[in-house]
Design a protein around this motif. Structure first.
Motif, PDB file in Angstrom:
ATOM      1  N   PHE A 135      -7.659  -0.030   3.797  1.00 37.42           N
ATOM      2  CA  PHE A 135      -8.062  -0.064   5.209  1.00 37.42           C
ATOM      3  C   PHE A 135      -8.000  -1.486   5.755  1.00 37.42           C
ATOM      4  N   ASN A 136      -8.548  -2.437   5.009  1.00 45.35           N
ATOM      5  CA  ASN A 136      -8.539  -3.829   5.462  1.00 45.35           C
ATOM      6  C   ASN A 136      -7.123  -4.385   5.531  1.00 45.35           C
ATOM      7  N   SER A 137      -6.298  -4.029   4.548  1.00 46.71           N
ATOM      8  CA  SER A 137      -4.925  -4.532   4.520  1.00 46.71           C
ATOM      9  C   SER A 137      -4.124  -4.023   5.712  1.00 46.71           C
ATOM     10  N   LEU A 138      -4.259  -2.736   6.015  1.00 47.24           N
ATOM     11  CA  LEU A 138      -3.505  -2.171   7.129  1.00 47.24           C
ATOM     12  C   LEU A 138      -3.998  -2.721   8.465  1.00 47.24           C
ATOM     13  N   ASN A 139      -5.298  -2.951   8.569  1.00 42.88           N
ATOM     14  CA  ASN A 139      -5.823  -3.573   9.787  1.00 42.88           C
ATOM     15  C   ASN A 139      -5.262  -4.981   9.962  1.00 42.88           C
ATOM     16  N   HIS A 140      -5.180  -5.718   8.867  1.00 40.50           N
ATOM     17  CA  HIS A 140      -4.621  -7.076   8.929  1.00 40.50           C
ATOM     18  C   HIS A 140      -3.161  -7.028   9.358  1.00 40.50           C
ATOM     19  N   PHE A 141      -2.405  -6.101   8.794  1.00 41.50           N
ATOM     20  CA  PHE A 141      -1.001  -5.948   9.190  1.00 41.50           C
ATOM     21  C   PHE A 141      -0.889  -5.648  10.681  1.00 41.50           C
ATOM     22  N   ALA A 142      -1.674  -4.696  11.162  1.00 42.38           N
ATOM     23  CA  ALA A 142      -1.611  -4.314  12.577  1.00 42.38           C
ATOM     24  C   ALA A 142      -1.951  -5.490  13.482  1.00 42.38           C
ATOM     25  N   ARG A 143      -2.930  -6.286  13.081  1.00 46.74           N
ATOM     26  CA  ARG A 143      -3.310  -7.443  13.905  1.00 46.74           C
ATOM     27  C   ARG A 143      -2.181  -8.470  13.969  1.00 46.74           C
ATOM     28  N   THR A 144      -1.496  -8.702  12.844  1.00 45.60           N
ATOM     29  CA  THR A 144      -0.411  -9.687  12.866  1.00 45.60           C
ATOM     30  C   THR A 144       0.771  -9.191  13.697  1.00 45.60           C
ATOM     31  N   TRP A 181       7.003  20.206  -1.643  1.00 43.48           N
ATOM     32  CA  TRP A 181       7.222  18.917  -2.280  1.00 43.48           C
ATOM     33  C   TRP A 181       8.150  18.062  -1.415  1.00 43.48           C
ATOM     34  N   ARG A 182       7.836  16.783  -1.343  1.00 45.57           N
ATOM     35  CA  ARG A 182       8.599  15.912  -0.449  1.00 45.57           C
ATOM     36  C   ARG A 182       8.852  14.563  -1.112  1.00 45.57           C
ATOM     37  N   THR A 183      10.035  14.029  -0.870  1.00 42.60           N
ATOM     38  CA  THR A 183      10.397  12.692  -1.332  1.00 42.60           C
ATOM     39  C   THR A 183      10.189  11.712  -0.193  1.00 42.60           C
ATOM     40  N   ASP A 184       9.346  10.691  -0.447  1.00 42.42           N
ATOM     41  CA  ASP A 184       9.033   9.788   0.660  1.00 42.42           C
ATOM     42  C   ASP A 184       8.168   8.635   0.172  1.00 42.42           C
ATOM     43  N   PHE A 185       7.766   7.788   1.129  1.00 41.10           N
ATOM     44  CA  PHE A 185       6.730   6.803   0.871  1.00 41.10           C
ATOM     45  C   PHE A 185       5.372   7.493   1.011  1.00 41.10           C
ATOM     46  N   PHE A 186       4.454   7.133   0.115  1.00 43.34           N
ATOM     47  CA  PHE A 186       3.106   7.689   0.174  1.00 43.34           C
ATOM     48  C   PHE A 186       2.093   6.568  -0.034  1.00 43.34           C
ATOM     49  N   PRO A 187       0.905   6.705   0.555  1.00 42.32           N
ATOM     50  CA  PRO A 187      -0.123   5.671   0.370  1.00 42.32           C
ATOM     51  C   PRO A 187      -0.617   5.639  -1.070  1.00 42.32           C
ATOM     52  N   ARG A 188      -0.884   4.442  -1.552  1.00 41.58           N
ATOM     53  CA  ARG A 188      -1.358   4.281  -2.928  1.00 41.58           C
ATOM     54  C   ARG A 188      -2.862   4.496  -3.046  1.00 41.58           C
ATOM     55  N   ASN A 212       0.807  -1.218   0.000  1.00 43.80           N
ATOM     56  CA  ASN A 212       0.000   0.000   0.000  1.00 43.80           C
ATOM     57  C   ASN A 212       0.843   1.271   0.000  1.00 43.80           C
ATOM     58  N   LEU A 213       2.164   1.114  -0.091  1.00 47.61           N
ATOM     59  CA  LEU A 213       3.063   2.267  -0.082  1.00 47.61           C
ATOM     60  C   LEU A 213       3.855   2.329  -1.378  1.00 47.61           C
ATOM     61  N   THR A 214       4.080   3.524  -1.856  1.00 48.23           N
ATOM     62  CA  THR A 214       4.891   3.716  -3.050  1.00 48.23           C
ATOM     63  C   THR A 214       5.849   4.877  -2.838  1.00 48.23           C
ATOM     64  N   PHE A 215       7.021   4.783  -3.466  1.00 50.48           N
ATOM     65  CA  PHE A 215       8.036   5.831  -3.357  1.00 50.48           C
ATOM     66  C   PHE A 215       7.783   6.884  -4.431  1.00 50.48           C
ATOM     67  N   ILE A 216       7.723   8.148  -4.013  1.00 48.24           N
ATOM     68  CA  ILE A 216       7.553   9.258  -4.952  1.00 48.24           C
ATOM     69  C   ILE A 216       8.600  10.317  -4.631  1.00 48.24           C
ATOM     70  N   ALA A 217       9.373  10.696  -5.644  1.00 45.63           N
ATOM     71  CA  ALA A 217      10.379  11.745  -5.478  1.00 45.63           C
ATOM     72  C   ALA A 217       9.753  13.106  -5.754  1.00 45.63           C
ATOM     73  N   GLU A 218       9.983  14.045  -4.849  1.00 47.08           N
ATOM     74  CA  GLU A 218       9.472  15.408  -5.001  1.00 47.08           C
ATOM     75  C   GLU A 218       7.981  15.392  -5.353  1.00 47.08           C
ATOM     76  N   ASN A 219       7.215  14.790  -4.500  1.00 42.51           N
ATOM     77  CA  ASN A 219       5.775  14.643  -4.736  1.00 42.51           C
ATOM     78  C   ASN A 219       5.096  16.016  -4.767  1.00 42.51           C
ATOM     79  N   PRO A 220       4.535  16.420  -5.920  1.00 39.93           N
ATOM     80  CA  PRO A 220       3.922  17.754  -6.019  1.00 39.93           C
ATOM     81  C   PRO A 220       2.563  17.848  -5.334  1.00 39.93           C
ATOM     82  N   VAL A 221       2.032  16.715  -4.895  1.00 39.82           N
ATOM     83  CA  VAL A 221       0.719  16.729  -4.249  1.00 39.82           C
ATOM     84  C   VAL A 221       0.799  17.332  -2.850  1.00 39.82           C
TER      85      VAL A 221
END
Length: 232
Positions: free
Chosen positions: A41-50, A28-35, A15-24
């Motif tokens: 929501f379900n995927s992140l909840n599953h991750f947190a539970r594990t 502008w920031r270079t980082d991981f951003f949600p896709r 659910n994360l993607t790398f974007i350089a100089e994200n104009p959104v």
């Protein structure tokens, strides 16, 4: 990735993607951003539970290695001199000759107890003794502070970073704001510096400005995995 057989890392990293100089974002920031995937929501909840289940399982396993009851000494040393020698010279250290004494912990008890003391070197037997001591009300503490959550945040962040090998070879990960923030959070001087010591040992020494030298955290994957084991 550490504990990949127990923790659903893919539910987070997919659910994360790398974007350089994200104009959104501004600036502008270079980082991981949600896709923004439909099932994010379900995927992140599953991750947190594990993660929670794995921590709980390992905690129960570790607790079973120790007795269910402990002596309640009224005086003596809480931790050995070797730990005092190792950590007492750190700036703003909470490992001091005073905090080494059980009498100090008993004296700190009161209507609103507050404790500052060692929590490193896997001293679980001493911690359990304190937790069971009738004169030391650790169970009445309302919160923990001074970096108790840092190891978990580092553990998650660097496992995510390991899942993105395309960022490793050219060192692009060093340009991410979250990477810089992680190093600052883990190593910068705070009210009490003992909790930063294991992180500084991995990332490098502090420079004259109090900032960690920008070592290549992914240069040695064996050392990184040992660091992640320590964080876990």
């Amino acid at each position: 990735m550490h504990q990949s057989h127990n923790i659903a890392w893919d539910s987070l990293t997919s659910n994360l993607t790398f974007i350089a100089e994200n104009p959104v974002v501004t600036p502008w920031r270079t980082d991981f951003f949600p896709r923004g995937l439909p099932l994010q929501f379900n995927s992140l909840n599953h991750f947190a539970r594990t993660v929670a289940t794995t921590i709980r399982t390992f905690s129960d396993t570790e607790r079973a290695k120790y007795p269910t009851s402990f002596d309640a000494p009224l005086q003596g040393k809480l931790f050995p001199d070797s730990i005092l020698e190792r950590y007492s010279s750190i700036p703003a250290s909470s490992v001091t000759p005073k905090s080494q004494l059980i009498e100090h912990w008993i004296e700190r008890a009161g209507p609103t107890p507050s404790y500052t003391g060692p929590g490193q070197e896997n001293q679980l037997d001493q911690l359990l003794m304190l937790a069971h001591h009738p004169c030391i009300p650790l169970h009445e503490l309302q919160q923990l502070s001074w970096g108790h959550h840092w190891a978990l945040e580092a553990y998650i962040f660097f496992n995510v970073l390991l899942s993105k090998p395309e960022l490793h070879a050219d060192g692009r990960y060093k340009s991410m704001g979250s990477y810089t923030s992680a190093l600052r959070m883990l190593t910068n001087s705070t009210g009490y510096d003992v909790q930063t010591f294991p992180h500084r040992e991995f990332f490098g020494a502090l420079d004259d400005g109090g900032n960690v030298e920008r070592a290549d955290s992914l240069a040695d994957f064996n050392k990184l995995h040992e660091y992640l084991r320590m964080c876990f």
